[in-house]
Scaffold this motif. Structure first.
Motif, PDB file in Angstrom:
ATOM      1  N   ASN A 120       0.775  -1.269   0.086  1.00  0.00           N
ATOM      2  CA  ASN A 120      -0.020  -0.158  -0.131  1.00  0.00           C
ATOM      3  C   ASN A 120       0.895   1.354   0.097  1.00  0.00           C
ATOM      4  O   ASN A 120       1.908   1.357   0.731  1.00  0.00           O
ATOM      5  CB  ASN A 120      -0.771  -0.045   1.104  1.00  0.00           C
ATOM      6  CG  ASN A 120      -2.081   0.983   1.102  1.00  0.00           C
ATOM      7  OD1 ASN A 120      -2.811   0.956  -0.018  1.00  0.00           O
ATOM      8  ND2 ASN A 120      -1.980   2.044   2.123  1.00  0.00           N
ATOM      9  N   ASP A 121       0.400   2.241  -0.789  1.00  0.00           N
ATOM     10  CA  ASP A 121       1.246   3.362  -0.899  1.00  0.00           C
ATOM     11  C   ASP A 121       0.599   4.430  -0.006  1.00  0.00           C
ATOM     12  O   ASP A 121      -0.494   4.508   0.241  1.00  0.00           O
ATOM     13  CB  ASP A 121       1.315   3.786  -2.255  1.00  0.00           C
ATOM     14  CG  ASP A 121       2.691   4.654  -2.726  1.00  0.00           C
ATOM     15  OD1 ASP A 121       2.985   5.326  -1.938  1.00  0.00           O
ATOM     16  OD2 ASP A 121       2.942   4.479  -3.839  1.00  0.00           O
ATOM     17  N   SER A 122       1.353   5.550   0.370  1.00  0.00           N
ATOM     18  CA  SER A 122       1.059   6.725   1.121  1.00  0.00           C
ATOM     19  C   SER A 122       1.889   7.746   1.064  1.00  0.00           C
ATOM     20  O   SER A 122       3.135   7.592   0.929  1.00  0.00           O
ATOM     21  CB  SER A 122       0.709   6.428   2.761  1.00  0.00           C
ATOM     22  OG  SER A 122       2.127   5.804   3.188  1.00  0.00           O
ATOM     23  N   GLN A 123       1.405   9.029   0.758  1.00  0.00           N
ATOM     24  CA  GLN A 123       2.208  10.263   0.718  1.00  0.00           C
ATOM     25  C   GLN A 123       2.812  10.940   2.019  1.00  0.00           C
ATOM     26  O   GLN A 123       2.333  11.924   2.298  1.00  0.00           O
ATOM     27  CB  GLN A 123       1.671  10.939  -0.206  1.00  0.00           C
ATOM     28  CG  GLN A 123       1.473  10.788  -1.604  1.00  0.00           C
ATOM     29  CD  GLN A 123       2.711  10.504  -2.339  1.00  0.00           C
ATOM     30  OE1 GLN A 123       3.645  11.194  -2.467  1.00  0.00           O
ATOM     31  NE2 GLN A 123       3.070   9.254  -2.474  1.00  0.00           N
ATOM     32  N   GLY A 124       3.652  10.191   2.615  1.00  0.00           N
ATOM     33  CA  GLY A 124       4.084  10.719   4.059  1.00  0.00           C
ATOM     34  C   GLY A 124       4.488   9.528   4.893  1.00  0.00           C
ATOM     35  O   GLY A 124       4.278   8.184   4.487  1.00  0.00           O
ATOM     36  N   GLY A 125       5.120   9.539   6.215  1.00  0.00           N
ATOM     37  CA  GLY A 125       5.383   9.004   7.064  1.00  0.00           C
ATOM     38  C   GLY A 125       6.330   7.844   6.627  1.00  0.00           C
ATOM     39  O   GLY A 125       7.144   8.390   5.939  1.00  0.00           O
ATOM     40  N   TYR A 126       6.548   6.880   7.488  1.00  0.00           N
ATOM     41  CA  TYR A 126       7.606   6.045   7.023  1.00  0.00           C
ATOM     42  C   TYR A 126       7.404   4.498   7.301  1.00  0.00           C
ATOM     43  O   TYR A 126       8.093   3.732   7.560  1.00  0.00           O
ATOM     44  CB  TYR A 126       8.895   6.319   7.959  1.00  0.00           C
ATOM     45  CG  TYR A 126       8.609   6.351   9.484  1.00  0.00           C
ATOM     46  CD1 TYR A 126       8.473   5.368  10.268  1.00  0.00           C
ATOM     47  CD2 TYR A 126       8.345   7.543   9.970  1.00  0.00           C
ATOM     48  CE1 TYR A 126       8.302   5.320  11.797  1.00  0.00           C
ATOM     49  CE2 TYR A 126       7.960   7.567  11.463  1.00  0.00           C
ATOM     50  CZ  TYR A 126       8.272   6.490  12.337  1.00  0.00           C
ATOM     51  OH  TYR A 126       7.936   6.682  13.468  1.00  0.00           O
ATOM     52  N   PHE A 127       5.972   4.289   6.966  1.00  0.00           N
ATOM     53  CA  PHE A 127       5.688   2.875   7.062  1.00  0.00           C
ATOM     54  C   PHE A 127       5.012   2.338   5.584  1.00  0.00           C
ATOM     55  O   PHE A 127       4.267   3.318   5.061  1.00  0.00           O
ATOM     56  CB  PHE A 127       4.379   2.812   8.303  1.00  0.00           C
ATOM     57  CG  PHE A 127       4.983   2.847   9.632  1.00  0.00           C
ATOM     58  CD1 PHE A 127       5.902   2.172  10.166  1.00  0.00           C
ATOM     59  CD2 PHE A 127       4.197   3.740  10.368  1.00  0.00           C
ATOM     60  CE1 PHE A 127       6.495   2.297  11.279  1.00  0.00           C
ATOM     61  CE2 PHE A 127       4.433   3.886  11.860  1.00  0.00           C
ATOM     62  CZ  PHE A 127       5.770   3.167  12.139  1.00  0.00           C
TER      63      PHE A 127
END
Length: 474
Positions: free
Chosen positions: A394-401
């Protein structure tokens, strides 16, 4: 703004607005020099940064192309939209996983914390030394709840920069975000009460529910869009829910950020049912892009949002300084704190107030976000190279997980124990739910520096998964 950064922003905007589609070839370096009137070195630097951030890909003897679109997982259709848990018993397992990450020989993909090397340790130690030399006996009393006045004023000013009116008197300084969340939940519930949480959710929520002897209504949380508000609305009509715990930005473990509209809808829905919102917002500074996301607190008109955050994930973990913007509940939270931990360390509060006064914090945050984005893209690329094709990230624009789905026959708790034998940790899906529906998922920490050891660890992890798919023992 540097010229190369101007070109980066321009190309990112063009890709975001689909002027350039995934797989399409970008202008060559020399074509871009002609188009932009920038030097070849400037254009090369911009392209290299865009490649490191995952926006574009280079192909030998061919040029630069737009990278594939981000991949988002779906909430599995077979999973329950609402899951009840009249008791929660998960703390022992979580403790074992977190303890394993402390071993210096372990590759800490299962860790909850970013690489401490990303933090401005020297400047923070300088601030701590400065306040230590001037510390007076009265400072211990002056920094009792609600906490250091200068620090609370600085936090109130940072809220104001986002258009959120929070008085310093509404802010209580705590021993990290976990104490802020614990005290907030304790302030608005009694043992036996029902609370709504996300599913999957941050394991800290499960630990608090277990400790306070609460009952949980776990609401399906989509990896791209967040909590299912239609299901939450139905749950609010069926059970006497007292509070709702939601991580609104860079949700742990899936990484989603609620849209501005959805945050507003969430606050409005809870106001209608007179339910308190415990907003866990520890990752809000770790966004990628140009605009910091608003918290749900920005839409609070009925004093029902207790906004909790800390400096542990973006500045310094060891100081253990967090806070809650508690509104009318600030006094009750202060009393609860005095009966438990008494107060947050006075030297740490003073050191943070000193550091924030240097105005270095925002410069640090900009560097931190760039480094985290680069490391996240490196980790994602490595995982795609080494994990079986059936694995989905799963992608996400932020964080580090990164939240990773494996085929249903893979139990990631078993994978965790196999990987641990090779000094590799992951965070298995069992940590993030009171049930077994995420048994084939795991969370992966991308914040640590990347090198041969990390690459080899991901390759080994891919091999272990392939062995499990083939039915081979380790």
């Amino acid at each position: 703004m540097a010229k190369y950064q101007q070109l980066i922003d321009q190309i990112q905007q063009q890709i975001s607005t689909e002027i350039w589609l995934p797989g399409e070839k970008l202008p060559s370096l020399r074509e871009q020099v002609s188009l932009s009137s920038m030097s070849l070195m400037t254009v090369m630097h911009a392209y290299q940064v865009l490649e490191s951030q995952g926006w574009i890909q280079s192909r030998p003897q061919s040029g630069y192309y737009v990278a594939p679109r981000a991949e988002f997982l779906n909430q599995p259709a077979s999973h329950q939209k609402v899951q009840l848990a009249e008791s929660v018993d998960i703390n022992a397992f979580i403790f074992d996983v977190l303890q394993a990450c402390r071993d210096p020989h372990i590759i800490p993909f299962g860790s909850a914390f970013p690489d401490p090397g990303l933090f401005p340790q020297r400047q923070l130690m300088r601030s701590l030394a400065t306040v230590s030399h001037t510390l007076k006996p009265a400072d211990a009393l002056n920094n009792l709840p609600p906490g250091n006045e200068a620090l609370r004023k600085t936090l109130a000013q940072r809220y104001a920069l986002q258009g959120i009116q929070v008085s310093p008197d509404e802010i209580v300084i705590t021993n990290g975000a976990m104490e802020a969340l614990n005290l907030s939940m304790q302030a608005v519930t009694e043992p036996g009460d029902w609370v709504a949480i996300e599913n999957p959710c941050f394991y800290g929520a499960l630990q608090v529910i277990e400790r306070l002897k609460l009952k949980a209504v776990a609401i399906a949380t989509d990896p791209q869009y967040g909590m299912d508000l239609a299901e939450l609305s139905r749950a609010l009509g069926r059970w006497p829910i007292k509070a709702c715990w939601v991580m609104t930005n860079q949700q742990n473990p899936v990484g989603c950020t609620l849209s501005k509209e959805k945050k507003q809808q969430l606050v409005t829905l809870l106001e209608q049912h007179q339910v308190m919102l415990i907003e866990d917002d520890v990752y809000s500074e770790l966004y990628f892009g140009s605009e910091k996301p608003l918290p749900a607190k920005a839409f609070d008109r009925d004093n029902r949002v207790l906004h909790c955050s800390s400096f542990s994930k973006n500045l310094v973990a060891g100081f253990r300084v967090g806070w809650v913007a508690a509104g009318k509940h600030a006094q009750r939270i202060q009393r609860l704190q005095l009966m438990s931990t008494l107060a947050t360390s006075a030297p740490m509060q003073l050191a943070l107030a000193n550091y924030l006064g240097t105005r270095s914090y925002d410069s640090h945050l900009r560097r931190l976000r760039q480094q985290l984005e680069q490391r996240k893209n490196q980790a994602r690329s490595s995982l795609k190279r080494h994990l079986p094709a059936t694995a989905r990230i799963n992608d996400s624009q932020g964080g580090y997980f990164l939240w990773i789905e494996l085929p249903r026959q893979i139990n990631t708790t078993e994978l965790y124990y196999r990987a641990l034998q090779h000094n590799i940790s992951i965070a298995p899906g069992k940590m993030f739910s009171s049930g077994e529906q995420y048994a084939n998922y795991f969370r992966f920490n991308t914040a640590w520096s990347w090198g041969e050891a990390q690459e080899a660890a991901v390759a080994k992890l891919g091999g272990l998964i392939s062995d499990m798919l083939a039915g081979r023992s380790d």
